[in-house]
Design a protein around this motif. Structure first.
Motif, short mmCIF file in Angstrom:
data_model
loop_
_atom_site.label_atom_id
_atom_site.label_comp_id
_atom_site.label_asym_id
_atom_site.label_seq_id
_atom_site.Cartn_x
_atom_site.Cartn_y
_atom_site.Cartn_z
N VAL B 14 29.26 83.96 12.58
CA VAL B 14 28.08 83.83 11.90
C VAL B 14 27.75 84.13 10.41
O VAL B 14 27.81 85.67 10.63
N THR B 15 28.43 84.48 8.92
CA THR B 15 28.86 84.25 8.03
C THR B 15 26.89 84.11 7.52
O THR B 15 26.86 83.29 7.00
N PRO B 16 26.67 85.50 6.48
CA PRO B 16 25.26 84.44 5.43
C PRO B 16 25.30 82.87 4.75
O PRO B 16 24.81 82.28 5.14
N LEU B 19 25.59 79.80 7.38
CA LEU B 19 24.01 80.57 7.72
C LEU B 19 23.51 79.28 6.87
O LEU B 19 23.02 78.38 7.22
N TRP B 41 18.17 83.45 11.87
CA TRP B 41 18.10 84.90 12.12
C TRP B 41 19.63 84.54 12.56
O TRP B 41 19.07 84.01 13.52
N GLY B 42 20.40 85.43 12.63
CA GLY B 42 21.60 84.66 12.81
C GLY B 42 22.66 85.97 13.52
O GLY B 42 22.24 87.65 12.62
N ASP B 43 22.88 86.52 14.58
CA ASP B 43 23.92 87.94 15.20
C ASP B 43 25.56 87.32 15.01
O ASP B 43 25.24 86.32 15.96
N PRO B 44 26.23 87.55 14.08
CA PRO B 44 27.04 87.25 14.51
C PRO B 44 28.11 87.87 15.49
O PRO B 44 29.21 87.42 15.98
N MET B 48 23.88 84.34 18.23
CA MET B 48 22.54 84.09 19.29
C MET B 48 22.03 83.59 17.15
O MET B 48 22.54 84.69 16.71
#
Lengths: 82, 82
Positions: B14-16, B19, B41-44, B48
């Motif tokens: 997932v990129t900014p 998201l 909030w994402g963890d590429p 998650m």
């Protein structure tokens, strides 16, 4: 400073007071690892607690939560945010 | 209005921008279910993504995320917060 979301899975029945005390136990020692715990959300029914923080590393968070008596089950860097 | 944390587990890479677009897709239709998606909030690396929202129910969140094309894997009420 990188952001992290850490997850606790075993806090069934967590009360507002218990979460406040757990959070304060982190705050009391977080400077030792240059961690900044910002917020935590808990679900008493499932026992899930989510904490958002800024920290130099996941290990720094792990150490603070362990020393405070509530080790994290999972810690994720969350470099992407909206 | 109750708060919820929902969790997506399949958003590896997932990129900014991705998201931001996913979040906007929620915002565009959230009024249909009276949901207020506040932050994500994402963890590429792990894939998650964690979303905090206020909503009348977990089902309302579930429906919005499904219609927006990114169903949530888990949705927790988080009535306890510090």
């Amino acid at each position: 400073m990188p952001k992290f979301m850490d997850v606790h899975t075993g806090m069934k029945g967590v009360t507002p007071q218990a979460l406040k005390e757990a959070h304060q136990a982190d705050l009391d020692i977080q400077a030792d690892e240059n961690v900044d715990f910002q917020r935590a959300w808990g679900d008493p029914e499932s026992g899930m607690v989510f904490c958002i923080s800024e920290a130099p590393s996941a290990d720094a968070i792990r150490r603070i939560h362990e020393r405070a008596g509530h080790p994290a089950d999972e810690i994720y860097p969350v470099p992407v945010e909206v």
